[in-house]
Design a protein around this motif. Structure first.
Motif, short mmCIF file in Angstrom:
data_model
loop_
_atom_site.label_atom_id
_atom_site.label_comp_id
_atom_site.label_asym_id
_atom_site.label_seq_id
_atom_site.Cartn_x
_atom_site.Cartn_y
_atom_site.Cartn_z
N ASP A 78 8.81 -0.32 -10.24
CA ASP A 78 10.13 -0.79 -10.58
C ASP A 78 10.74 -1.51 -9.39
OD1 ASP A 78 10.62 1.30 -8.90
OD2 ASP A 78 12.01 2.35 -10.21
N GLY A 79 11.86 -2.16 -9.60
CA GLY A 79 12.47 -2.97 -8.56
C GLY A 79 13.19 -2.17 -7.50
N GLY A 80 13.37 -0.88 -7.68
CA GLY A 80 14.10 -0.06 -6.73
C GLY A 80 13.26 0.30 -5.53
N HIS A 81 13.91 0.95 -4.60
CA HIS A 81 13.21 1.39 -3.40
C HIS A 81 12.46 2.69 -3.70
CE1 HIS A 81 14.96 -1.65 -0.90
NE2 HIS A 81 16.15 -1.35 -1.34
N PRO A 82 11.26 2.84 -3.17
CA PRO A 82 10.55 4.09 -3.39
C PRO A 82 11.25 5.23 -2.66
CG PRO A 82 9.33 2.67 -1.90
CD PRO A 82 10.50 1.88 -2.40
N THR A 83 11.16 6.43 -3.22
CA THR A 83 11.79 7.58 -2.60
C THR A 83 10.78 8.30 -1.73
OG1 THR A 83 11.21 8.96 -4.48
CG2 THR A 83 13.38 7.91 -4.52
N LEU A 84 11.29 8.93 -0.70
CA LEU A 84 10.44 9.70 0.19
C LEU A 84 10.47 11.15 -0.23
CD1 LEU A 84 11.40 8.27 3.68
CD2 LEU A 84 9.43 7.70 2.29
N GLY A 85 9.39 11.84 0.04
CA GLY A 85 9.35 13.26 -0.22
C GLY A 85 8.70 13.57 -1.55
N ASP A 86 8.73 14.85 -1.89
CA ASP A 86 8.07 15.32 -3.10
C ASP A 86 9.04 15.54 -4.25
OD1 ASP A 86 9.40 17.49 -2.19
OD2 ASP A 86 7.62 18.74 -1.88
N GLY A 87 10.28 15.09 -4.12
CA GLY A 87 11.26 15.27 -5.18
C GLY A 87 12.03 16.57 -5.06
N ASN A 88 11.60 17.48 -4.22
CA ASN A 88 12.27 18.76 -4.03
C ASN A 88 13.05 18.80 -2.73
OD1 ASN A 88 11.12 19.69 -6.40
ND2 ASN A 88 9.30 20.44 -5.35
N ASN A 138 4.16 5.38 -0.71
CA ASN A 138 5.28 4.50 -0.99
C ASN A 138 5.22 3.23 -0.15
OD1 ASN A 138 6.22 6.39 -2.81
ND2 ASN A 138 7.70 7.27 -1.38
N ALA A 139 4.81 3.35 1.10
CA ALA A 139 4.68 2.18 1.96
C ALA A 139 3.58 1.26 1.44
CB ALA A 139 4.38 2.61 3.40
N LEU A 140 2.46 1.83 0.98
CA LEU A 140 1.39 1.01 0.42
C LEU A 140 1.86 0.25 -0.81
CD1 LEU A 140 -1.72 3.38 0.63
CD2 LEU A 140 -1.43 1.19 1.79
N VAL A 141 2.61 0.91 -1.67
CA VAL A 141 3.12 0.26 -2.88
C VAL A 141 4.08 -0.86 -2.50
CG1 VAL A 141 4.57 0.62 -4.91
CG2 VAL A 141 2.76 2.23 -4.38
N SER A 142 4.93 -0.61 -1.52
CA SER A 142 5.89 -1.62 -1.08
C SER A 142 5.19 -2.84 -0.49
CB SER A 142 6.84 -1.01 -0.05
OG SER A 142 7.73 -1.98 0.43
N VAL A 143 4.18 -2.62 0.35
CA VAL A 143 3.44 -3.72 0.94
C VAL A 143 2.70 -4.51 -0.14
CG1 VAL A 143 1.49 -4.29 2.46
CG2 VAL A 143 3.23 -2.69 3.22
N ASP A 144 2.12 -3.80 -1.10
CA ASP A 144 1.43 -4.47 -2.20
C ASP A 144 2.40 -5.30 -3.03
OD1 ASP A 144 -0.95 -4.94 -3.89
OD2 ASP A 144 0.21 -3.80 -5.37
N GLN A 145 3.58 -4.78 -3.27
CA GLN A 145 4.59 -5.50 -4.04
C GLN A 145 5.03 -6.76 -3.30
OE1 GLN A 145 8.13 -3.25 -4.84
NE2 GLN A 145 8.70 -4.53 -6.57
N ASP A 146 5.23 -6.66 -1.98
CA ASP A 146 5.58 -7.84 -1.18
C ASP A 146 4.50 -8.91 -1.28
OD1 ASP A 146 7.92 -6.65 -0.33
OD2 ASP A 146 7.16 -6.11 1.66
N GLN A 147 3.23 -8.49 -1.24
CA GLN A 147 2.13 -9.44 -1.32
C GLN A 147 2.07 -10.11 -2.70
OE1 GLN A 147 0.06 -10.38 1.27
NE2 GLN A 147 -0.50 -11.96 -0.19
#
Length: 115
Positions: free
Chosen positions: A31-41, A52-61
């Motif tokens: 999705d277009g939002g920023h990825p969240t850090l942590g496990d949700g808890n 999350n960093a990998l997904v962000s870098v892939d999205q930028d590419q």
């Protein structure tokens, strides 16, 4: 304690390697939002933040590739925007590789610690 920490880091790195391999084969829908850090808890997960960093870098590419393809095909005349997106993707990847190198160096140092 050092051995336990090294084992946890190795497990996280193995999980990241597997996720990176899967990311190279099939890019997940992001999705277009920023990825969240942590496990949700409310906890911090190094593996999740690296994913999350990998997904962000892939999205930028992917964005940079699309902009360059649009310029190449004549759909867009925003060459400057395409070049800026390309440079942003390049810097994101370089930063990710530097973090990876630092983590690998830390793991090597942990492995050298006397037990």
């Amino acid at each position: 304690m050092g051995t336990e920490l090294a084992g946890l880091i190795r497990a996280d790195l193995a999980a990241l390697t597997n996720d990176a391999n899967r990311l190279a084969v099939v890019a997940p829908a992001v999705d277009g939002g920023h990825p969240t850090l942590g496990d949700g808890n409310g906890g911090f997960s190094f593996a999740q933040s690296m994913k999350n960093a990998l997904v962000s870098v892939d999205q930028d590419q992917q964005v940079a590739n699309q902009k360059m393809a649009d310029v190449d095909s004549g759909k867009s005349d925003d060459l400057v925007g395409a070049m800026l997106s390309s440079q942003q993707a390049n810097l994101s990847f370089s930063m990710l590789m530097q973090v990876r190198n630092k983590v690998m160096g830390a793991v090597d140092e942990l492995m050298k610690l006397p037990v």
